[in-house]
Design an enzyme around this catalytic site. Structure first.
Site, PDB file in Angstrom:
ATOM      1  N   GLU A 110      -6.885  -6.995   4.866  1.00 29.30           N
ATOM      2  CA  GLU A 110      -5.689  -7.181   4.010  1.00 29.30           C
ATOM      3  C   GLU A 110      -4.607  -7.965   4.760  1.00 29.30           C
ATOM      4  OE1 GLU A 110      -5.623  -2.950   3.292  1.00 29.30           O
ATOM      5  OE2 GLU A 110      -5.630  -3.295   1.125  1.00 29.30           O
ATOM      6  N   GLU A 120     -12.503   1.489   3.107  1.00 25.36           N
ATOM      7  CA  GLU A 120     -11.637   2.629   2.786  1.00 25.36           C
ATOM      8  C   GLU A 120     -12.318   3.645   1.880  1.00 25.36           C
ATOM      9  OE1 GLU A 120     -10.654  -0.518   2.908  1.00 25.36           O
ATOM     10  OE2 GLU A 120      -8.580  -0.695   3.586  1.00 25.36           O
ATOM     11  N   GLY A 124      -7.362  -2.592   6.421  1.00 30.80           N
ATOM     12  CA  GLY A 124      -6.026  -3.175   6.560  1.00 30.80           C
ATOM     13  C   GLY A 124      -6.037  -4.455   7.379  1.00 30.80           C
TER      14      GLY A 124
END
Ligand code: CO8
Length: 264
Positions: free
Chosen positions: A118, A138, A115
């Site tokens: 991201e 992930e 994340g």
């Protein structure tokens, strides 16, 4: 202005119009807890609130970085509940950054994973230190980068590269990320100065034109070229009516006129 939220620090320099947002959970490598995700949105809203062109105060660019030598090691794994509704709310800060009207620059040192990566890819620019490490781990948790990791990499490079990174979960260096065009620039110890200089360059330009360029470039990933051209036409027409357009045109005509663009 300097404001501390629980897990972010927000600063705004009225002179330059540049805002800074620091992810501040260094003990957890700035992992995205619920609180941190809320504080990113809260911090950006706080910066937006400073924007008042009629008062001559304009937010022109934002730099996001992580405290203490790491950008962000991804979602906070200790808060995972397996609850899909919780996962949905996880998306909010990514979209808030992508949709933020002014350009957002991620300044990246150390880990930039999951994340965190991201979050960086939700920004408009990625300036990295040569020590930065990127990855989408992930898959090792049995999930996927659910905030668009593979989507972003497919657009910045191609789907095969996205799958390579997301299916292996391997970390890649800043140099490799740069070769793959996942970061804009890589620096050594001059990262801070180079990022500031870049932000100042953008901040010196007419803010409404800069925002419209962001809008156009973002739309380009969503629509075809014909529709994109129509979109740009709608963006450019109101700019001809701005004071900044008058100033820019005057600066072109008069050698000794130095325009100060004020976002009006
Ligand atoms: N979450 C919570 N805590 C973390 C995280 C994390 N992601 N990463 C590191 N930490 C903590 C560690 O637990 C440790 O805490 P403590 O000192 O209390 O034990 C501290 O940060 C320092 O970490 P390490 O001791 O592990 O430091 P190392 O230098 O040995 O290793 C690594 C650094 C390689 C970064 C390692 O910490 C690591 O692999 N972290 C996990 C990275 C990861 O898997 N990130 C992806 C998470 S999942 C995700 O981001 C997306 C979820 C999608 C949700 C769906 C949305 C809709």
């Amino acid at each position: 202005m300097r404001d501390e939220f629980d897990t972010t620090i927000v600063q705004f320099d009225e002179e330059t119009g540049i805002g800074h947002l620091t992810l501040n959970r260094p003990d957890a490598l700035n992992a995205l807890s619920d609180q941190l995700r809320k504080d990113i949105v809260g911090g950006l809203r706080r910066l937006e609130a400073e924007n008042d062109a009629d008062d001559g105060v304009v937010l022109r660019a934002v730099i996001i970085e992580g405290a203490d030598g790491n950008f962000c090691a991804g979602a906070d794994i200790t808060e995972f509940s397996g609850d899909a509704a919780g996962a949905r709310s996880d998306r909010e800060h990514y979209e808030f950054i992508s949709d933020f009207p002014v350009p957002v620059i991620a300044k990246i040192r150390g880990y930039c994973l999951g994340g965190g990566f991201e979050t960086a890819m939700s920004c408009d620019f990625r300036f990295a230190h040569e020590d930065a490490r990127f990855g989408l781990p992930e898959v090792d948790l049995g999930i996927i980068p659910g905030a668009g990791g593979a989507q972003f990499i497919s657009r910045l490079n191609n789907p095969s590269v996205a799958m390579e990174i997301a299916m292996t979960g391997d970390h890649i260096s800043a140099e490799r990320a740069s070769e793959l065009e996942l970061v804009n620039r890589v620096y050594g110890d001059d990262l801070d100065g180079a990022t500031r200089e870049f932000a100042e360059t953008i901040a010196s330009k007419p803010p409404l034109a800069v925002q419209a360029i962001k809008d156009s470039a973002r739309a380009a990933t969503e629509v075809g070229l014909a529709e994109g051209r129509k979109y740009d036409r709608r963006l450019v027409e109101p700019l001809f009516a701005t004071e900044d357009f008058e100033k820019g045109a005057r600066a072109f005509a008069e050698d000794d006129y130095e325009p100060e663009f004020e976002g009006r």
